[in-house]
Design an enzyme around this catalytic site. Structure first.
Site, PDB file in Angstrom:
ATOM      1  CG  ASN A 262      -6.639  -7.129  -2.596  1.00  0.00           C
ATOM      2  OD1 ASN A 262      -6.302  -7.769  -3.566  1.00  0.00           O
ATOM      3  ND2 ASN A 262      -6.611  -5.803  -2.570  1.00  0.00           N
TER       4      ASN A 262
ATOM      5  CG  ASP B 182      -9.532   2.976  -4.471  1.00  0.00           C
ATOM      6  OD1 ASP B 182      -9.527   2.550  -3.295  1.00  0.00           O
ATOM      7  OD2 ASP B 182     -10.577   3.314  -5.067  1.00  0.00           O
TER       8      ASP B 182
ATOM      9  CB  SER C 206      -0.838   0.000   1.279  1.00  0.00           C
ATOM     10  OG  SER C 206       0.053   0.145   2.383  1.00  0.00           O
TER      11      SER C 206
ATOM     12  CG  ASP D  20      -3.723  -2.781  -1.789  1.00  0.00           C
ATOM     13  OD1 ASP D  20      -3.876  -3.028  -0.581  1.00  0.00           O
ATOM     14  OD2 ASP D  20      -4.660  -2.818  -2.615  1.00  0.00           O
TER      15      ASP D  20
HETATM   16  O1  LIG Z   1      -8.311  -5.522   0.670  1.00  0.00           O
HETATM   17  C1  LIG Z   1      -7.320  -5.410   1.389  1.00  0.00           C
HETATM   18  C2  LIG Z   1      -7.133  -6.272   2.622  1.00  0.00           C
HETATM   19  O2  LIG Z   1      -8.334  -6.681   3.166  1.00  0.00           O
HETATM   20  P1  LIG Z   1      -8.313  -7.429   4.592  1.00  0.00           P
HETATM   21  O3  LIG Z   1      -8.323  -6.375   5.653  1.00  0.00           O
HETATM   22  O4  LIG Z   1      -9.582  -8.263   4.604  1.00  0.00           O
HETATM   23  O5  LIG Z   1      -7.091  -8.288   4.669  1.00  0.00           O
HETATM   24  N1  LIG Z   1      -6.319  -4.540   1.068  1.00  0.00           N
HETATM   25  O6  LIG Z   1      -6.390  -3.842  -0.080  1.00  0.00           O
HETATM   26  C3  LIG Z   1      -5.205  -4.260   1.977  1.00  0.00           C
HETATM   27  C4  LIG Z   1      -5.328  -2.838   2.502  1.00  0.00           C
HETATM   28  C5  LIG Z   1      -4.076  -2.504   3.276  1.00  0.00           C
HETATM   29  C6  LIG Z   1      -4.055  -1.040   3.707  1.00  0.00           C
HETATM   30  O7  LIG Z   1      -3.017  -0.948   4.584  1.00  0.00           O
HETATM   31  P2  LIG Z   1      -2.366   0.418   5.092  1.00  0.00           P
HETATM   32  O8  LIG Z   1      -2.594   0.401   6.571  1.00  0.00           O
HETATM   33  O9  LIG Z   1      -0.922   0.281   4.746  1.00  0.00           O
HETATM   34  O10 LIG Z   1      -3.027   1.558   4.369  1.00  0.00           O
HETATM   35 NA    NA Z   2      -5.434  -3.553  -5.012  1.00  0.00          NA
HETATM   36 ZN   LIG Z   3      -8.303  -3.067  -0.343  1.00  0.00          ZN
END
Ligand SMILES: O=C(COP(=O)(O)O)N(O)CCCCOP(=O)(O)O
Ligand code: NA
Ligand SMILES: [Zn+2]
Length: 305
Positions: free
Chosen positions: A251, A102, A49, A80
């Site tokens: 994800n 996004d 991310s 991500d």
């Molecule tokens: O869809 C998902 C994960 O879904 P989940 O929470 O069910 O594992 N993701 O896209 C992961 C999102 C991660 C964001 O993390 P930061 O704290 O670094 O911003």
């Molecule tokens: Na993604």
């Molecule tokens: Zn996500």
């Protein structure tokens, strides 16, 4: 080998199996993901991310790129939840082979505009693009239909969005949400909606918020001193079914966060005298590897590399 997102997801959609897209924030998480993929002969997506990029920067990206390049299975490095055209291009410059833009919180037109800009630039550099349509968010059973529809991805809009943007894969809002609290009891996932969109749209579909938050890990989290409420994730059966209807990228971040924390807590509470980081993060890596292995089994990507 390091490949693009399309190299992994187009075959997955055609083969009706899902590929895990696991978030990483350090070396051990990355090793748990890629070494398990090699052990199971499974393709895999490692994703960072913008928060992970802030935390680990090019240092972390290089660790992923180096392990992925030497890996004996296909691995993509994915941005991500990229929040802007600039950040998507910066990630490509860092060596990412797949990027998400996004813009789903904007209007449909603005989302199309922003997504198309990224697609044009990324495709010029041979990089695949994920975009998102609809609002991620837990849907409680009591939510009235029209409010539910306001959140979830409209199949007709999805067709138009894919045509107008050229996106390579599409994250759809189907009831899942990020984090450990996805809804009371068995979180709701709109299988009929996935099936409808999958019939109309042939590109790989992406499910965000797909951690299972397994009771065993939640129990170990509490038993080793962690505090967590009535956490719930997406049921394995629901994920398996979703991959039959077009979901190809799944994800997972929360499950790895819980697994890592369980590994660390269990060592530190059992051996208060321990202060060798390898004795703390090594076991955490094993717990995470177990999560990755379970998920790949659920999604059907084992042996597909
Ligand atoms: O869809 C998902 C994960 O879904 P989940 O929470 O069910 O594992 N993701 O896209 C992961 C999102 C991660 C964001 O993390 P930061 O704290 O670094 O911003
Ligand atoms: Na993604
Ligand atoms: Zn996500």
């Amino acid at each position: 080998m390091l490949v693009t997102g399309n190299d992994i997801l187009v075959p997955a959609r055609a083969g009706k199996y899902g590929v895990g897209a696991f978030n990483t924030n350090n070396m051990e998480i990355t090793q748990a993901i890629i070494h398990t993929a090699e052990k199971l002969r499974s393709p895999v997506i490692v994703q960072m991310s913008e928060g992970a990029i802030k935390y680990g920067g090019q240092d972390l990206a290089n660790i992923v790129i180096d392990i992925a390049t030497r890996a004996t299975v296909p691995v993509a490095l994915h941005l991500d939840h990229g929040s802007s055209y600039e950040n998507a291009l910066k990630a490509i410059k860092m060596g990412f082979t797949s990027v998400m833009i996004d813009a789903s919180h904007h209007s449909f037109e603005e989302n199309v505009r922003e997504t198309r800009r990224v697609v044009e630039a990324a495709h010029a550099m041979g990089i695949s693009v994920e975009s998102e349509l609809g609002r991620l968010g837990g849907i409680e059973e009591h939510v009235v239909v029209d409010e539910k529809d306001a959140f979830l991805t409209d199949p007709g809009e999805a067709v138009q969005f894919v045509e107008e943007t050229g996106t390579d894969y599409l994250a759809i809002a189907i009831g899942t949400s990020h984090g450990a609290y996805k809804g009371k009891g068995r979180p709701y996932i709109d299988q009929a909606r996935i099936e409808r969109i999958g019939e109309l749209v042939s590109i790989p579909l992406v499910a965000h918020g797909s951690s299972g938050v397994p009771a065993e890990i939640v129990g170990r989290f509490r038993d080793s001193g962690g505090e967590i409420g009535d956490a719930a994730g997406i049921a394995d059966e629901d994920l398996r079914l979703a991959c039959q209807h077009g979901i190809a990228k799944v994800n997972v971040d929360t499950d790895l966060r819980l697994a890592m924390t369980v590994g660390v807590r269990e060592v530190l509470t059992k051996n208060p005298k321990e202060f060798d980081p390898r004795k703390v993060f090594g076991p955490a890596r094993e717990v995470m590897a177990g999560i990755v292995e379970h998920k790949m089994g659920v999604l059907g990507s084992v042996g597909k590399a």
